[in-house]
Design an enzyme around this catalytic site. Structure first.
Site, PDB file in Angstrom:
ATOM      1  N   CYS A 192      64.153  -4.873   3.600  1.00 49.17           N
ATOM      2  CA  CYS A 192      63.186  -4.798   4.693  1.00 49.17           C
ATOM      3  C   CYS A 192      63.558  -5.788   5.804  1.00 49.17           C
ATOM      4  CB  CYS A 192      61.816  -5.146   4.144  1.00 49.17           C
ATOM      5  SG  CYS A 192      61.756  -6.861   3.620  1.00 49.17           S
ATOM      6  N   CYS A 204      60.887  -4.922  -5.279  1.00 48.28           N
ATOM      7  CA  CYS A 204      60.857  -3.750  -4.406  1.00 48.28           C
ATOM      8  C   CYS A 204      62.051  -2.828  -4.614  1.00 48.28           C
ATOM      9  CB  CYS A 204      60.832  -4.193  -2.947  1.00 48.28           C
ATOM     10  SG  CYS A 204      62.268  -5.197  -2.561  1.00 48.28           S
ATOM     11  N   CYS A 227      61.104 -11.476  -0.737  1.00 46.11           N
ATOM     12  CA  CYS A 227      62.279 -11.031   0.009  1.00 46.11           C
ATOM     13  C   CYS A 227      63.272 -12.175   0.181  1.00 46.11           C
ATOM     14  CB  CYS A 227      61.890 -10.504   1.378  1.00 46.11           C
ATOM     15  SG  CYS A 227      60.532  -9.339   1.315  1.00 46.11           S
TER      16      CYS A 227
END
Ligand code: FES
Length: 129
Positions: free
Chosen positions: A58, A33, A102
């Site tokens: 995020c 990302c 993540c």
């Protein structure tokens, strides 16, 4: 969906910030990302005496970094090196599959910070000779 644990760490992240005189700093970018993560550690007697994180990621990245700092605090460097992405996700009671990447950031940044610490130790010794 996110577990209660993820939401709780997202709302109330532990150890967020920066350690200006850190003994080791690990900065990694997420190839999936493009988000970034930095982990700062203070080492005392081969243990992680203090740890903080900063992320441009995020919500899941915030929660995983918060969790990784909790898992690593007070651990020896060897123990902290063994903390995996899966440990972080498990401690958070799972992450949605699309958010698993993540959790890579947090564990990778922790390992990078420990490596940076070792590197600094070596160059310090070299300097004193
Ligand atoms: Fe980038 Fe989660 S989407 S760290």
């Amino acid at each position: 969906m996110y577990s209660e644990k993820v939401m709780e760490h997202f709302r109330n992240p532990r150890n967020m910030g920066e350690i200006p005189d850190a003994d080791g700093v690990g900065t990694v970018g997420n190839p999936v990302c493009g988000d970034m993560m930095a982990i700062y550690i203070k080492v005392k007697d081969n243990r992680i005496a203090d740890i903080k994180f900063k992320t441009f990621g995020c919500g899941a990245a915030v929660a995983t970094s918060s969790m990784v700092t909790e898992l690593a605090k007070e651990k020896t460097l060897e123990e902290a090196m063994k903390i995996t992405r899966a440990n972080v996700a498990d401690a958070l009671e799972g992450l949605p599959p699309v958010k698993m990447h993540c959790s890579n950031l947090a564990a990778d940044a922790l390992h990078a910070a420990i490596e940076d610490y070792h590197k600094k130790q070596k160059s310090d010794k070299g300097g004193r000779k």
